[in-house]
Design a protein around this motif. Structure first.
Motif, PDB file in Angstrom:
ATOM      1  N   PHE A 197       0.779  -1.234   0.000  1.00 62.19           N
ATOM      2  CA  PHE A 197       0.000   0.000   0.000  1.00 62.19           C
ATOM      3  C   PHE A 197       0.817   1.294   0.000  1.00 62.19           C
ATOM      4  O   PHE A 197       0.286   2.354  -0.329  1.00 62.19           O
ATOM      5  N   TRP A 198       2.079   1.232   0.392  1.00 64.30           N
ATOM      6  CA  TRP A 198       2.862   2.455   0.507  1.00 64.30           C
ATOM      7  C   TRP A 198       3.001   3.227  -0.801  1.00 64.30           C
ATOM      8  O   TRP A 198       2.946   4.459  -0.797  1.00 64.30           O
ATOM      9  N   PRO A 199       3.178   2.566  -1.938  1.00 64.01           N
ATOM     10  CA  PRO A 199       3.292   3.342  -3.178  1.00 64.01           C
ATOM     11  C   PRO A 199       2.126   4.292  -3.414  1.00 64.01           C
ATOM     12  O   PRO A 199       2.327   5.425  -3.861  1.00 64.01           O
ATOM     13  N   ASP A 200       0.913   3.867  -3.115  1.00 62.09           N
ATOM     14  CA  ASP A 200      -0.243   4.744  -3.290  1.00 62.09           C
ATOM     15  C   ASP A 200      -0.319   5.814  -2.206  1.00 62.09           C
ATOM     16  O   ASP A 200      -0.735   6.947  -2.466  1.00 62.09           O
ATOM     17  N   VAL A 201       0.084   5.460  -0.991  1.00 64.48           N
ATOM     18  CA  VAL A 201       0.035   6.415   0.115  1.00 64.48           C
ATOM     19  C   VAL A 201       1.063   7.524  -0.082  1.00 64.48           C
ATOM     20  O   VAL A 201       0.760   8.711   0.065  1.00 64.48           O
ATOM     21  N   VAL A 202       2.286   7.163  -0.442  1.00 67.27           N
ATOM     22  CA  VAL A 202       3.360   8.150  -0.526  1.00 67.27           C
ATOM     23  C   VAL A 202       3.225   9.049  -1.755  1.00 67.27           C
ATOM     24  O   VAL A 202       3.860  10.116  -1.821  1.00 67.27           O
TER      25      VAL A 202
ATOM     26  N   PRO B 118      -7.056   5.645   6.804  1.00 64.58           N
ATOM     27  CA  PRO B 118      -7.995   4.531   6.603  1.00 64.58           C
ATOM     28  C   PRO B 118      -7.299   3.218   6.271  1.00 64.58           C
ATOM     29  O   PRO B 118      -7.684   2.158   6.779  1.00 64.58           O
ATOM     30  N   ARG B 119      -6.290   3.286   5.418  1.00 62.20           N
ATOM     31  CA  ARG B 119      -5.595   2.058   5.037  1.00 62.20           C
ATOM     32  C   ARG B 119      -4.841   1.468   6.209  1.00 62.20           C
ATOM     33  O   ARG B 119      -4.875   0.247   6.453  1.00 62.20           O
ATOM     34  N   LEU B 120      -4.154   2.300   6.983  1.00 64.42           N
ATOM     35  CA  LEU B 120      -3.416   1.806   8.142  1.00 64.42           C
ATOM     36  C   LEU B 120      -4.374   1.232   9.180  1.00 64.42           C
ATOM     37  O   LEU B 120      -4.089   0.194   9.795  1.00 64.42           O
TER      38      LEU B 120
END
Length: 206
Positions: free
Chosen positions: A46-51, A59-61
């Protein structure tokens, strides 16, 4: 050199304030979350979309923690992360202040999501030392993408050759140079004077 861009993690900020160790060194002991599990279940997918700002972190975390650490709130983890990943290189900060007094604009150029970018500027106080921050979630692109450097350059309204950039990731340095920035590969023990000397000498000889 009219503008000096500085990376955050690995250049200006490095680890825990108490000892400089990685912020997650005692994560499992302190919060009951194994680092490898967090990496696998959150950062890797998920980090690529978050960063890059395509998805907010909270929400994702929250959803991930519900599965891997239901006892832990997202806000608790974020606070732990930000506070334990905030050791400033005070020598570099002092040296940057001297450069800023000469009229050179200072900016942070970093891969960050929105929450930590705000923490760095407001809570850690970097807004007092820099003229602004350019970060990946704001632009939708992260270093070393050429679009990151293009958008930052457009934002400051400068020519690429007027920008000097410090980064500890060689891939980012090479990408910045490809775009036309004067990029310096920042390594342990380097001083600001040494890093920017080639570019200040050019100004003096004009």
């Amino acid at each position: 050199m009219k503008i000096l861009m500085v990376d955050v993690d690995g250049v200006l900020v490095d680890g825990r304030p108490s000892d400089g160790l990685p912020f997650a060194t005692d994560l499992e002991r302190d919060l009951g979350l194994p680092v490898d599990v967090w990496q696998r279940e959150f950062f890797k997918p998920f980090w690529p979309d978050v960063v890059t700002g395509r998805e907010p972190i909270e929400p994702r975390l929250t959803a991930v923690l519900r599965e891997i650490a239901p006892h832990l709130e997202a806000e608790t983890l974020l606070q732990y992360w930000f506070e334990n990943d905030s050791r400033l290189d005070q020598t570099l900060l002092d040296d940057l202040a001297v450069v800023r007094k000469t009229g050179i604009a200072l900016y942070l150029a970093t891969n960050q999501e929105h929450r930590r970018a705000a923490y760095l500027m407001d809570e850690l106080g970097l807004a007092r030392h820099f003229d602004g921050i350019f970060y990946s979630a704001k632009f939708g692109h992260r270093k070393p993408a050429q679009d990151f450097f293009r958008l930052v350059t457009a934002e400051v309204g400068a020519s690429p050759e007027d920008i000097v950039f410090l980064d500890d990731t060689l891939e980012n340095v090479e990408a910045a140079r490809l775009f036309g920035w004067n990029a310096v590969y920042w390594t342990a023990g380097m001083t600001l004077e040494t890093a920017i000397a080639p570019f200040t000498a050019v100004e003096e000889n004009r």
